[in-house]
Design a protein around this motif. Structure first.
Motif, PDB file in Angstrom:
ATOM      1  N   TYR A 159       0.925  -1.246  -0.059  1.00 43.53           N
ATOM      2  CA  TYR A 159       0.033  -0.053  -0.077  1.00 43.53           C
ATOM      3  C   TYR A 159       0.804   1.298  -0.086  1.00 43.53           C
ATOM      4  O   TYR A 159       0.367   2.257  -0.457  1.00 43.53           O
ATOM      5  N   ARG A 160       2.019   1.216   0.596  1.00 41.78           N
ATOM      6  CA  ARG A 160       2.969   2.482   0.474  1.00 41.78           C
ATOM      7  C   ARG A 160       3.765   2.517  -0.889  1.00 41.78           C
ATOM      8  O   ARG A 160       3.517   3.517  -1.355  1.00 41.78           O
ATOM      9  N   SER A 161       4.476   1.614  -1.043  1.00 44.94           N
ATOM     10  CA  SER A 161       5.239   1.668  -2.204  1.00 44.94           C
ATOM     11  C   SER A 161       4.719   1.276  -3.685  1.00 44.94           C
ATOM     12  O   SER A 161       5.295   1.525  -4.759  1.00 44.94           O
ATOM     13  N   GLY A 162       3.749   0.279  -3.506  1.00 46.80           N
ATOM     14  CA  GLY A 162       3.291  -0.425  -5.042  1.00 46.80           C
ATOM     15  C   GLY A 162       4.161  -1.531  -5.374  1.00 46.80           C
ATOM     16  O   GLY A 162       3.785  -1.985  -6.193  1.00 46.80           O
ATOM     17  N   ARG A 163       5.248  -1.996  -4.536  1.00 49.45           N
ATOM     18  CA  ARG A 163       5.857  -3.109  -4.755  1.00 49.45           C
ATOM     19  C   ARG A 163       4.928  -4.489  -4.711  1.00 49.45           C
ATOM     20  O   ARG A 163       4.200  -4.413  -3.918  1.00 49.45           O
ATOM     21  N   MET A 164       5.044  -5.159  -5.813  1.00 50.75           N
ATOM     22  CA  MET A 164       4.411  -6.350  -5.825  1.00 50.75           C
ATOM     23  C   MET A 164       5.016  -7.660  -5.272  1.00 50.75           C
ATOM     24  O   MET A 164       6.326  -8.006  -5.810  1.00 50.75           O
TER      25      MET A 164
END
Length: 397
Positions: A159-164
């Motif tokens: 939710y913070r960085s968008g890392r998947m």
């Protein structure tokens, strides 16, 4: 081919506003206002309680579940809507734990949404001191999927960085170790292509007020793999998950299939608004959405880095490793975001220093991105964020 000009025209967006916060709360579909008004006057108003039968209210949760299921690669009849995301997290993890009675560990990561961790911590405390919530760094998840782990609970897109996370790879590793998976799709559904069936996922949950544009407080959804449905005991044994709710038996008997994961009375007004949003999503192909999302986020990153050297990219640079959002770090990120909002560019802030921007191709285009960056560059170059009013924290950031 998705017609993004047509979908943009179906949203009611304020004049002069570039809305880059659809990853937190989607804008209102134009049809939702009249759809809800009609439901209230023609159904609730005229049918009263008979609307449960005459207007088909009772079937809303499954019907909407199937429409959401198309966007997340779920088999027909495997998704149901209702309740809140926190409740669905609790429900999924509790049911998953019962499938692994000899194991006591739930594994997650410290990039997970805190509410998910709160819910599981509360559940495990109720179950007793032998249970453990094991939280590791995102990059260490794979190494910690061991044979004592009952449930792997992860949010696919941070939710913070968008890392998947790699859903397929981690699910395969979990299954190789006898671990059940629970995936939170809060920042995935409507943002990226998801293939729950192809990944052999066990459980998934998500919300509908972000990318799916269901409105504030819109209901959550839960997915259970068909191979598991009849084995799953609903830990939250609500009356609408009963095999025969209106028999009013004192003993609980779970309903068939995904119906057993229903809990309380469905929020019909909110589901009516969601149905209007799903009409727009019915026009969209997720492959098209993803391609346009990547193009928009790449344009945004390139232009911000060229014009705002004070901002540091917090999202993965490789588009294949991030969702449909971009985050930048800035020590005065909260104030800078408030200055942006005052100029009509709406994103949000996540502590301690994240400026977060969401990109929903259904209503965001290249012109919006260019305008947003021009305003951001002006704010940064002229330190327009450096005023007391922009530094005063509000309740919702």
């Amino acid at each position: 081919m998705t017609d993004f000009k047509a979908t943009k025209a179906m949203f009611d967006l304020p004049d002069g506003v570039v809305y880059l916060d659809g990853n937190s709360l989607g804008p209102v579909p134009k049809a939702a206002t009249s759809r809800v008004a009609e439901m209230m006057t023609e159904e609730w108003g005229k049918m009263l309680i008979t609307g449960w039968n005459k207007a088909g209210w009772m079937g809303f949760p499954i019907g909407l579940g199937d429409r959401i299921g198309r966007l997340i690669g779920a088999e027909p009849g495997s998704v149901v809507t209702g309740d809140t995301l926190s409740i669905k997290v609790y429900q999924a993890v509790a049911s998953a734990l019962e499938l692994c009675p000899d194991r006591k560990v739930v594994l997650s990561d410290n990039g997970n949404f805190p509410s998910d961790l709160y819910m599981v911590d509360g559940l495990l405390r109720s179950l007793g001191p032998d249970y453990e919530l094991r939280v590791v760094a995102p990059e260490d998840v794979a190494a910690n999927i061991t044979e004592d782990v009952a449930v792997l609970m992860l949010t696919e897109v941070d939710y913070r960085s968008g890392r998947m996370h790699d859903m397929k790879a981690l699910t395969e590793l979990a299954h190789a170790n006898g671990t059940i998976t629970v995936w939170d799709l809060a920042h995935s559904a409507g943002a990226i292509p998801v293939d729950l069936s192809g990944c052999n996922a066990d459980f998934a949950v998500g919300c509908t007020y972000k990318y799916l544009n269901g409105g504030p407080g819109a209901p959550a959804f839960i997915y259970v793999a068909p191979r598991l449905t009849d084995r799953v005991r609903p830990a939250l044994s609500g009356w609408l998950g009963h095999e025969a709710p209106f028999s009013f038996d004192l003993d609980y008997r779970p309903g068939s299939g995904i119906e057993r994961m229903r809990v309380g009375t469905p929020p019909i007004i909110q589901m009516t608004a969601l149905s209007a949003a799903m009409d727009i999503w019915d026009m969209a192909d997720m492959a098209d959405v993803r391609a346009k999302s990547i193009a928009l986020t790449e344009l945004f990153i390139n232009r911000v880095e060229a014009t705002c050297p004070e901002l540091r990219l917090a999202s993965p640079r490789d588009a294949k490793q991030r969702g449909s959002q971009v985050s930048f770090r800035f020590e005065e990120g909260y104030a800078a975001m408030q200055a942006l909002i005052a100029r009509g560019v709406i994103g949000d802030f996540r502590a301690p220093d994240i400026m977060r921007f969401g990109f929903t191709p259904l209503f965001i285009d290249e012109q919006d991105v260019e305008r947003a960056v021009d305003i951001l560059a002006d704010i940064m170059a002229n330190r327009l964020w450096d005023t007391p009013e922009y530094k005063q924290r509000q309740r919702v950031t």
